[in-house]
Write a protein that holds these residues in place. Structure first.
Motif, PDB file in Angstrom:
ATOM      1  N   ALA A  50       0.802  -1.221   0.000  1.00  0.00           N
ATOM      2  CA  ALA A  50       0.000   0.000   0.000  1.00  0.00           C
ATOM      3  C   ALA A  50       0.838   1.275   0.000  1.00  0.00           C
ATOM      4  O   ALA A  50       0.309   2.349   0.233  1.00  0.00           O
ATOM      5  CB  ALA A  50      -0.925  -0.013   1.210  1.00  0.00           C
ATOM      6  N   THR A  51       2.099   1.191  -0.298  1.00  0.00           N
ATOM      7  CA  THR A  51       2.989   2.345  -0.217  1.00  0.00           C
ATOM      8  C   THR A  51       2.503   3.517  -1.067  1.00  0.00           C
ATOM      9  O   THR A  51       2.461   4.654  -0.595  1.00  0.00           O
ATOM     10  CB  THR A  51       4.419   1.950  -0.629  1.00  0.00           C
ATOM     11  OG1 THR A  51       4.839   0.874   0.192  1.00  0.00           O
ATOM     12  CG2 THR A  51       5.374   3.102  -0.480  1.00  0.00           C
ATOM     13  N   THR A  52       2.123   3.273  -2.302  1.00  0.00           N
ATOM     14  CA  THR A  52       1.677   4.342  -3.193  1.00  0.00           C
ATOM     15  C   THR A  52       0.401   4.985  -2.674  1.00  0.00           C
ATOM     16  O   THR A  52       0.279   6.208  -2.646  1.00  0.00           O
ATOM     17  CB  THR A  52       1.452   3.807  -4.620  1.00  0.00           C
ATOM     18  OG1 THR A  52       2.678   3.251  -5.083  1.00  0.00           O
ATOM     19  CG2 THR A  52       1.004   4.901  -5.566  1.00  0.00           C
ATOM     20  N   VAL A  53      -0.552   4.170  -2.252  1.00  0.00           N
ATOM     21  CA  VAL A  53      -1.806   4.685  -1.714  1.00  0.00           C
ATOM     22  C   VAL A  53      -1.532   5.503  -0.455  1.00  0.00           C
ATOM     23  O   VAL A  53      -2.102   6.577  -0.266  1.00  0.00           O
ATOM     24  CB  VAL A  53      -2.817   3.541  -1.444  1.00  0.00           C
ATOM     25  CG1 VAL A  53      -4.036   4.036  -0.699  1.00  0.00           C
ATOM     26  CG2 VAL A  53      -3.219   2.870  -2.755  1.00  0.00           C
ATOM     27  N   GLN A  56      -0.178   8.873  -1.408  1.00  0.00           N
ATOM     28  CA  GLN A  56      -1.231   9.717  -1.973  1.00  0.00           C
ATOM     29  C   GLN A  56      -2.183  10.210  -0.885  1.00  0.00           C
ATOM     30  O   GLN A  56      -2.663  11.341  -0.940  1.00  0.00           O
ATOM     31  CB  GLN A  56      -1.995   8.966  -3.061  1.00  0.00           C
ATOM     32  CG  GLN A  56      -1.166   8.783  -4.305  1.00  0.00           C
ATOM     33  CD  GLN A  56      -1.841   7.917  -5.339  1.00  0.00           C
ATOM     34  OE1 GLN A  56      -2.598   7.007  -5.019  1.00  0.00           O
ATOM     35  NE2 GLN A  56      -1.575   8.212  -6.596  1.00  0.00           N
ATOM     36  N   ASP A  80      -6.307   9.420  -9.051  1.00  0.00           N
ATOM     37  CA  ASP A  80      -5.122   8.567  -8.914  1.00  0.00           C
ATOM     38  C   ASP A  80      -5.264   7.633  -7.716  1.00  0.00           C
ATOM     39  O   ASP A  80      -4.904   6.455  -7.784  1.00  0.00           O
ATOM     40  CB  ASP A  80      -3.856   9.408  -8.749  1.00  0.00           C
ATOM     41  CG  ASP A  80      -3.449  10.137 -10.020  1.00  0.00           C
ATOM     42  OD1 ASP A  80      -3.989   9.820 -11.108  1.00  0.00           O
ATOM     43  OD2 ASP A  80      -2.591  11.040  -9.919  1.00  0.00           O
ATOM     44  N   LEU A  81      -5.800   8.158  -6.648  1.00  0.00           N
ATOM     45  CA  LEU A  81      -6.024   7.355  -5.450  1.00  0.00           C
ATOM     46  C   LEU A  81      -7.023   6.228  -5.739  1.00  0.00           C
ATOM     47  O   LEU A  81      -6.819   5.090  -5.321  1.00  0.00           O
ATOM     48  CB  LEU A  81      -6.528   8.246  -4.315  1.00  0.00           C
ATOM     49  CG  LEU A  81      -6.675   7.633  -2.945  1.00  0.00           C
ATOM     50  CD1 LEU A  81      -5.375   7.011  -2.460  1.00  0.00           C
ATOM     51  CD2 LEU A  81      -7.136   8.695  -1.953  1.00  0.00           C
ATOM     52  N   ASP A  83      -7.568   4.842  -8.702  1.00  0.00           N
ATOM     53  CA  ASP A  83      -6.870   3.880  -9.567  1.00  0.00           C
ATOM     54  C   ASP A  83      -5.952   2.973  -8.748  1.00  0.00           C
ATOM     55  O   ASP A  83      -5.931   1.750  -8.944  1.00  0.00           O
ATOM     56  CB  ASP A  83      -6.030   4.610 -10.625  1.00  0.00           C
ATOM     57  CG  ASP A  83      -6.869   5.328 -11.660  1.00  0.00           C
ATOM     58  OD1 ASP A  83      -8.076   5.038 -11.789  1.00  0.00           O
ATOM     59  OD2 ASP A  83      -6.301   6.220 -12.342  1.00  0.00           O
ATOM     60  N   ASN A  84      -5.195   3.566  -7.843  1.00  0.00           N
ATOM     61  CA  ASN A  84      -4.257   2.767  -7.049  1.00  0.00           C
ATOM     62  C   ASN A  84      -4.950   1.914  -5.996  1.00  0.00           C
ATOM     63  O   ASN A  84      -4.436   0.866  -5.623  1.00  0.00           O
ATOM     64  CB  ASN A  84      -3.202   3.676  -6.417  1.00  0.00           C
ATOM     65  CG  ASN A  84      -2.214   4.162  -7.457  1.00  0.00           C
ATOM     66  OD1 ASN A  84      -1.712   3.381  -8.266  1.00  0.00           O
ATOM     67  ND2 ASN A  84      -1.954   5.443  -7.468  1.00  0.00           N
ATOM     68  N   THR A  85      -6.115   2.335  -5.536  1.00  0.00           N
ATOM     69  CA  THR A  85      -6.898   1.509  -4.622  1.00  0.00           C
ATOM     70  C   THR A  85      -7.396   0.263  -5.332  1.00  0.00           C
ATOM     71  O   THR A  85      -7.393  -0.832  -4.763  1.00  0.00           O
ATOM     72  CB  THR A  85      -8.071   2.321  -4.022  1.00  0.00           C
ATOM     73  OG1 THR A  85      -7.539   3.441  -3.327  1.00  0.00           O
ATOM     74  CG2 THR A  85      -8.892   1.473  -3.066  1.00  0.00           C
ATOM     75  N   GLN A  87      -5.856  -1.214  -7.846  1.00  0.00           N
ATOM     76  CA  GLN A  87      -4.679  -2.081  -7.971  1.00  0.00           C
ATOM     77  C   GLN A  87      -4.343  -2.754  -6.647  1.00  0.00           C
ATOM     78  O   GLN A  87      -4.020  -3.947  -6.617  1.00  0.00           O
ATOM     79  CB  GLN A  87      -3.475  -1.281  -8.472  1.00  0.00           C
ATOM     80  CG  GLN A  87      -3.605  -0.837  -9.900  1.00  0.00           C
ATOM     81  CD  GLN A  87      -2.440   0.035 -10.337  1.00  0.00           C
ATOM     82  OE1 GLN A  87      -1.525   0.319  -9.581  1.00  0.00           O
ATOM     83  NE2 GLN A  87      -2.495   0.477 -11.588  1.00  0.00           N
ATOM     84  N   MET A  88      -4.422  -2.011  -5.555  1.00  0.00           N
ATOM     85  CA  MET A  88      -4.119  -2.568  -4.243  1.00  0.00           C
ATOM     86  C   MET A  88      -5.118  -3.667  -3.881  1.00  0.00           C
ATOM     87  O   MET A  88      -4.738  -4.712  -3.364  1.00  0.00           O
ATOM     88  CB  MET A  88      -4.154  -1.474  -3.173  1.00  0.00           C
ATOM     89  CG  MET A  88      -3.766  -1.974  -1.796  1.00  0.00           C
ATOM     90  SD  MET A  88      -3.883  -0.699  -0.538  1.00  0.00           S
ATOM     91  CE  MET A  88      -5.652  -0.484  -0.436  1.00  0.00           C
TER      92      MET A  88
END
Length: 116
Positions: A50-53, A56, A80-81, A83-85, A87-88
């Protein structure tokens, strides 16, 4: 991921804050958002995927605390958040994963309301 109780608490707080109907705008204040973000930061600090999330969320928290936040930057960060959620959630496990989809929809809805 941390305990299911901590995660469920963050999911519930997020959905309650971002709850909206088709006809109603989200009425969450920046302070409501900061409170929810703090819950997620606590949850995600223990999760390597979850580093990217997490980064953000920290950016979003800072942006919400500014007196005059840049709407375009806020919209971009929310999308972006979301999108990355997605993926997570695809690389995670737990009973709360299905709830993340609702959060993604709410983030995108909130972002689109910023245009108005």
């Amino acid at each position: 991921m941390p305990s299911n109780a901590l995660t469920q608490n963050a999911v519930t707080a997020t959905l309650n804050t971002l709850q909206t109907t088709d006809d109603a705008a989200i009425t969450a204040s920046p302070n409501d958002g900061v409170s929810v973000i703090d819950k997620w930061i606590k949850v995600l600090q223990e999760s390597r995927p979850a580093t990217t999330v997490l980064e953000q969320l920290m950016q979003l928290r800072s942006l919400l605390q500014m007196p005059n936040s840049d709407t375009d930057q806020l919209k971009r960060l929310l999308n972006d958040l979301a999108d990355n959620t997605v993926q997570m959630s695809q690389s995670s496990e737990g009973p709360w994963i299905n709830e993340l989809e609702k959060i993604v929809v709410a983030l995108r809805s909130f972002s689109s309301q910023l245009e108005n």
